[in-house]
Scaffold this motif. Structure first.
Motif, mmCIF file in Angstrom:
data_model
loop_
_atom_site.group_PDB
_atom_site.id
_atom_site.type_symbol
_atom_site.label_atom_id
_atom_site.label_comp_id
_atom_site.label_asym_id
_atom_site.label_seq_id
_atom_site.Cartn_x
_atom_site.Cartn_y
_atom_site.Cartn_z
ATOM 1 N N GLU A 96 0.827 -1.198 0.000
ATOM 2 C CA GLU A 96 0.000 0.000 0.000
ATOM 3 C C GLU A 96 0.871 1.262 0.000
ATOM 4 N N TRP A 97 2.013 1.180 0.633
ATOM 5 C CA TRP A 97 3.015 2.244 0.624
ATOM 6 C C TRP A 97 4.370 1.548 0.585
ATOM 7 N N PHE A 98 5.277 2.055 -0.262
ATOM 8 C CA PHE A 98 6.536 1.335 -0.472
ATOM 9 C C PHE A 98 7.632 2.316 -0.854
ATOM 10 N N ASP A 99 8.839 2.041 -0.373
ATOM 11 C CA ASP A 99 10.000 2.818 -0.811
ATOM 12 C C ASP A 99 11.239 1.936 -0.813
ATOM 13 N N ASP A 100 11.890 1.849 -1.964
ATOM 14 C CA ASP A 100 13.195 1.184 -2.055
ATOM 15 C C ASP A 100 14.301 2.217 -2.279
ATOM 16 N N PHE A 101 13.949 3.486 -2.105
ATOM 17 C CA PHE A 101 14.895 4.601 -2.127
ATOM 18 C C PHE A 101 15.572 4.778 -3.481
ATOM 19 N N SER A 102 14.954 4.244 -4.520
ATOM 20 C CA SER A 102 15.490 4.436 -5.864
ATOM 21 C C SER A 102 15.356 5.888 -6.315
ATOM 22 N N ASP A 103 14.421 6.630 -5.683
ATOM 23 C CA ASP A 103 14.245 8.051 -5.978
ATOM 24 C C ASP A 103 14.747 8.925 -4.831
ATOM 25 N N GLY A 104 15.702 8.436 -4.082
ATOM 26 C CA GLY A 104 16.255 9.210 -2.982
ATOM 27 C C GLY A 104 15.286 9.356 -1.828
ATOM 28 N N LEU A 105 15.188 10.564 -1.268
ATOM 29 C CA LEU A 105 14.358 10.826 -0.090
ATOM 30 C C LEU A 105 13.069 11.554 -0.450
ATOM 31 N N THR A 106 12.573 11.337 -1.652
ATOM 32 C CA THR A 106 11.396 12.072 -2.116
ATOM 33 C C THR A 106 10.130 11.751 -1.325
ATOM 34 N N LYS A 107 10.105 10.609 -0.648
ATOM 35 C CA LYS A 107 8.925 10.228 0.121
ATOM 36 C C LYS A 107 9.060 10.524 1.608
ATOM 37 N N TRP A 108 10.098 11.302 1.997
ATOM 38 C CA TRP A 108 10.409 11.491 3.401
ATOM 39 C C TRP A 108 10.680 12.953 3.736
ATOM 40 N N THR A 109 10.470 13.279 5.007
ATOM 41 C CA THR A 109 10.990 14.504 5.597
ATOM 42 C C THR A 109 12.133 14.086 6.502
ATOM 43 N N ALA A 110 13.346 14.566 6.219
ATOM 44 C CA ALA A 110 14.521 13.996 6.885
ATOM 45 C C ALA A 110 15.511 15.065 7.297
ATOM 46 N N ASP A 111 16.304 14.758 8.335
ATOM 47 C CA ASP A 111 17.428 15.593 8.723
ATOM 48 C C ASP A 111 18.468 15.642 7.600
ATOM 49 N N SER A 112 19.295 16.669 7.623
ATOM 50 C CA SER A 112 20.264 16.866 6.554
ATOM 51 C C SER A 112 21.372 15.808 6.532
ATOM 52 N N ASP A 113 21.608 15.120 7.662
ATOM 53 C CA ASP A 113 22.686 14.125 7.687
ATOM 54 C C ASP A 113 22.211 12.737 7.281
ATOM 55 N N ILE A 114 20.915 12.598 6.976
ATOM 56 C CA ILE A 114 20.368 11.329 6.498
ATOM 57 C C ILE A 114 20.370 11.354 4.972
ATOM 58 N N TYR A 115 20.830 10.261 4.343
ATOM 59 C CA TYR A 115 20.983 10.287 2.893
ATOM 60 C C TYR A 115 20.763 8.895 2.300
ATOM 61 N N VAL A 116 20.755 8.839 0.975
ATOM 62 C CA VAL A 116 20.598 7.585 0.241
ATOM 63 C C VAL A 116 21.874 7.329 -0.552
ATOM 64 N N ASP A 117 22.393 6.109 -0.451
ATOM 65 C CA ASP A 117 23.614 5.722 -1.156
ATOM 66 C C ASP A 117 23.338 4.457 -1.958
ATOM 67 N N ASN A 118 23.362 4.573 -3.288
ATOM 68 C CA ASN A 118 23.116 3.420 -4.168
ATOM 69 C C ASN A 118 21.814 2.710 -3.844
ATOM 70 N N GLY A 119 20.749 3.472 -3.617
ATOM 71 C CA GLY A 119 19.436 2.900 -3.369
ATOM 72 C C GLY A 119 19.228 2.367 -1.971
ATOM 73 N N VAL A 120 20.102 2.715 -1.031
ATOM 74 C CA VAL A 120 19.963 2.264 0.361
ATOM 75 C C VAL A 120 19.921 3.493 1.268
ATOM 76 N N LEU A 121 18.947 3.538 2.175
ATOM 77 C CA LEU A 121 18.843 4.637 3.132
ATOM 78 C C LEU A 121 19.925 4.489 4.197
ATOM 79 N N VAL A 122 20.611 5.586 4.499
ATOM 80 C CA VAL A 122 21.682 5.586 5.491
ATOM 81 C C VAL A 122 21.304 6.552 6.614
ATOM 82 N N VAL A 123 21.203 6.014 7.847
ATOM 83 C CA VAL A 123 20.802 6.814 9.007
ATOM 84 C C VAL A 123 21.900 6.724 10.066
#
Length: 306
Positions: A96-123
């Motif tokens: 119903e809702w899904f994210d594999d982070f292929s589009d970065g953080l477009t589906k999220w509100t995130a702190d500036s130090d949180i990022y996506v690397d090669n389709g993986v969320l890094v926290v």
């Protein structure tokens, strides 16, 4: 595979998780793009490949089953089509809702130090306790069939550091979450709990059962009066009960963090329907000529796929 409904509900478009470990399957299917899935009437159905590891004879595939009658049984067939050149795996079609982070953080509100690397969320960890990664979309929790958050995560570098991450539902001060702190100085490396300004319920367990740098899949399941965290690797469930768990109607997915040390990685995360108990799944290898019925379904699948 044979799927049997156990909750007494008629299920429609229900996601089913399937593990395949038969070496013969991987002999015929060395590439995940060869996978096609069909319902028992021969109609094509969508799937999402969570994991595909021929070297270790393991695949995890989600299929969306069109219908499963209450207390009834249906069949789903996974066909290997070596002529296929495009991977049909599609998490958006299953959850119903899904994210594999292929589009970065477009589906999220995130702190500036949180990022996506090669389709993986890094926290990275943080030395304060708070939620600063939330889904941009609020998800409707109301319905006879309740919800589960499915996730594939790993923690790197947290050993001995006490780093902790929460992943779950967030609605104002209300939190339903799984707590992950693999291989740290904490007493347990996995917990499930609810919070509404004061701790309502918590259960912890599985001390030192998860390794640094290894991917694990979990399912955070909410039904009226009960919150459950299922650990696919251990085949075990942490459960807490409280009437509080019946009150949530709308929520976002949130990720919280505190203390310094280690990094959380999330491969993908999704929300799906959930019933308790879930349908059972029996997987077996069948050739096209074992029985007339098997031949019909697999033959139709071959004809439909060209």
């Amino acid at each position: 595979m044979t799927i049997t409904e156990q909750s007494g509900n008629d299920l429609v478009d229900y996601p089913i998780r399937v593990e395949i470990t038969d070496p013969q399957f991987f002999e015929e299917c060395p590439d995940q793009k060869y996978i096609e899935c069909y319902f028992q009437d021969g109609s094509w159905i969508p799937h999402f490949t969570e994991e595909f590891d021929p070297a270790h004879n393991k695949a995890v595939i989600w299929v969306k089953v069109p219908q499963i009658p209450a207390n009834g049984t249906v069949k789903v067939f996974i066909k290997v089509n070596p002529s296929r050149t495009e991977d049909l795996s599609n998490g958006e079609a299953i959850f119903e809702w899904f994210d594999d982070f292929s589009d970065g953080l477009t589906k999220w509100t995130a702190d500036s130090d949180i990022y996506v690397d090669n389709g993986v969320l890094v926290v990275p960890s943080k030395d304060v306790h708070y939620y600063k990664l939330e889904s941009a979309q609020t998800i409707d929790m109301v319905g006879v069939i309740n919800k589960a958050i499915e996730m594939r995560v790993k923690i790197v570098g947290a050993e001995g550091g006490g780093a902790v991450w929460n992943i779950g539902w967030v609605s104002g001060s209300d939190i339903y979450a799984s707590r992950h702190s693999y291989k740290t100085t904490r007493s347990f490396d996995l917990c499930v709990y609810g919070y509404n300004g004061s701790l309502v319920a918590e259960q912890c367990g599985y001390d030192d059962q998860h390794q640094n740098g290894v991917w694990y899949s979990f399912s955070l399941r909410n039904v009226p009066g009960k919150l459950m965290l299922y650990d696919y690797a251990l085949g075990a469930t942490l459960i807490v009960t409280d009437s509080y768990f019946s009150t949530l109607s709308m929520a976002k997915i949130g990720i919280g963090r505190w203390t310094v040390g280690g990094t959380l990685y999330i491969d993908w995360i999704g929300v799906r329907k959930y019933v308790d108990p879930e349908p059972t799944v029996s997987v077996e290898y069948v050739s096209e000529t074992v029985t007339y019925t098997d031949y019909f379904y697999w033959g139709m699948a071959k004809m439909l796929s060209g």
